[in-house]
Design a protein around this motif. Structure first.
Motif, PDB file in Angstrom:
ATOM      1  N   THR A 280     -21.441  24.310   2.730  1.00  0.00           N
ATOM      2  CA  THR A 280     -20.970  22.972   3.091  1.00  0.00           C
ATOM      3  C   THR A 280     -22.094  22.153   3.711  1.00  0.00           C
ATOM      4  O   THR A 280     -22.274  20.969   3.395  1.00  0.00           O
ATOM      5  CB  THR A 280     -19.787  23.074   4.069  1.00  0.00           C
TER       6      THR A 280
ATOM      7  N   PHE B 191     -17.157  23.906  -4.590  1.00  0.00           N
ATOM      8  CA  PHE B 191     -17.160  23.205  -3.304  1.00  0.00           C
ATOM      9  C   PHE B 191     -15.774  22.680  -2.936  1.00  0.00           C
ATOM     10  O   PHE B 191     -15.350  22.765  -1.776  1.00  0.00           O
ATOM     11  CB  PHE B 191     -18.161  22.045  -3.355  1.00  0.00           C
ATOM     12  N   GLU B 192     -15.052  22.157  -3.922  1.00  0.00           N
ATOM     13  CA  GLU B 192     -13.730  21.605  -3.650  1.00  0.00           C
ATOM     14  C   GLU B 192     -12.728  22.676  -3.238  1.00  0.00           C
ATOM     15  O   GLU B 192     -11.684  22.355  -2.661  1.00  0.00           O
ATOM     16  CB  GLU B 192     -13.206  20.840  -4.875  1.00  0.00           C
ATOM     17  N   GLN B 193     -13.016  23.953  -3.550  1.00  0.00           N
ATOM     18  CA  GLN B 193     -12.102  25.040  -3.227  1.00  0.00           C
ATOM     19  C   GLN B 193     -12.363  25.653  -1.845  1.00  0.00           C
ATOM     20  O   GLN B 193     -11.606  26.537  -1.418  1.00  0.00           O
ATOM     21  CB  GLN B 193     -12.219  26.139  -4.292  1.00  0.00           C
TER      22      GLN B 193
ATOM     23  N   GLN C 198     -24.500  21.139   1.017  1.00  0.00           N
ATOM     24  CA  GLN C 198     -23.925  20.076   0.194  1.00  0.00           C
ATOM     25  C   GLN C 198     -23.999  18.730   0.907  1.00  0.00           C
ATOM     26  O   GLN C 198     -24.248  17.694   0.277  1.00  0.00           O
ATOM     27  CB  GLN C 198     -22.475  20.415  -0.155  1.00  0.00           C
TER      28      GLN C 198
END
Length: 311
Positions: free
Chosen positions: A272, A160-162, A275
């Motif tokens: 996204t 997710f952070e990427q 999440q």
């Protein structure tokens, strides 16, 4: 956290503790209604006095103290997650304890309050407590459902952070392809004059260039791609199908590449969104929990003063 068989001991403990609390409550306040004799510890003996709230009795204080201790423990989960190297139990164990011990506070709080809301402070406390518990249960429910939904709806997941970095890479790739088309349109392929003349006259190049400028690049670089035509999977499939029909066969692999980039952007947007759904409940749960802890501390201090000053 997924609720699986490893939670069974916690479920049994919570059920047993709830049953013990219920029997103790009945033995203290309604002994005649209890079908059997249940001896209470000496510290809890004594009949409740008239005018004294249920929470101010020895048993009520025990229920309240246990609930307050669990609130303090639950609030420490955030610190434990940040300090993962502390040798005080695994984070997964802390999360399980957080879920089931806070669930145990439901009967403890009800028994402490005598199933009434009392004054204004107690009413605020109960309202905050209800918000905290309902948002927490919502979070647990989402954690059971959303991973399965994501697995079914997403061909693949990325870290997710990427996602921001990968979205930027897609924009860069599409921009480089656009520059390549410009170069071919201006000069043709370097070192291949005959092919260059053929390529420079290829009507597929303007079609591809216009598509990249008007649709692809705006979509890949948009903050909200779901509001655009390529953000809708069926619409995008139709657009790319039409694009392939309007370019020469030699350019269709490039169209496939563009379609794959747009698909990846759509998948990342969907991930996204999932999440956000998976963690949005924390926007309510965390501040409400903090407020509950403050009001509970105030409530405990007021109770101590009442007990000390009471005749």
């Amino acid at each position: 956290m997924r609720i699986d068989r490893s939670h069974l001991p916690w479920l049994l403990f919570t059920a047993a503790a709830t049953a013990l609390a219920a029997i103790s409550y009945a033995a203290y306040f309604y002994p005649r209604n209890l079908a059997f004799s249940f001896p209470l510890p000496a510290l809890l003996l004594g009949k409740p006095k008239a005018g004294i709230p249920c929470g101010a009795t020895p048993l009520g204080l025990l229920f309240g103290t246990l609930s307050f201790a669990i609130f303090l423990f639950a609030s420490a989960l955030g610190i434990r997650k940040k300090e993962r190297i502390w040798p005080i139990g695994k984070v997964r164990l802390w999360v399980k304890a957080h879920v089931w011990l806070t669930t145990l506070t439901i009967p403890l709080v009800l028994f402490h309050s005598g199933f009434t809301c009392g004054g204004a402070l107690a009413q605020w406390l109960m309202a905050l407590y209800a918000i905290v518990m309902l948002s927490g249960f919502l979070g647990i429910a989402l954690q059971q459902v959303m991973p399965r939904v994501m697995k079914e709806r997403l061909p693949r997941e990325v870290v997710f952070e990427q996602i921001p970095r990968m979205r930027a890479a897609l924009v860069t790739a599409a921009s480089e392809l656009r520059e390549e088309l410009n170069e071919v349109e201006r000069h043709g392929s370097p070192g291949k004059r005959t092919v260059a003349i053929k390529l420079s006259a290829d009507p597929s190049i303007p079609v591809l260039s216009e598509f990249i400028d008007a649709d692809c690049l705006p979509y890949l670089s948009a903050k909200r791609g779901d509001r655009m035509r390529l953000g809708d999977a069926p619409a995008a499939a139709g657009i790319f199908g039409s694009l392939k029909a309007n370019v020469a066969p030699d350019w269709r692999p490039k169209v496939d590449e563009l379609e794959q980039w747009c698909n990846e952007r759509r998948w990342m947007d969907l991930q996204t969104k999932f999440q956000l759904w998976l963690h949005a409940w924390l926007l309510v749960h965390v501040p409400a929990s903090f407020a509950l802890l403050i009001f509970t501390t105030w409530h405990a201090w007021a109770a101590i003063r009442f007990l000390v000053l009471a005749p």
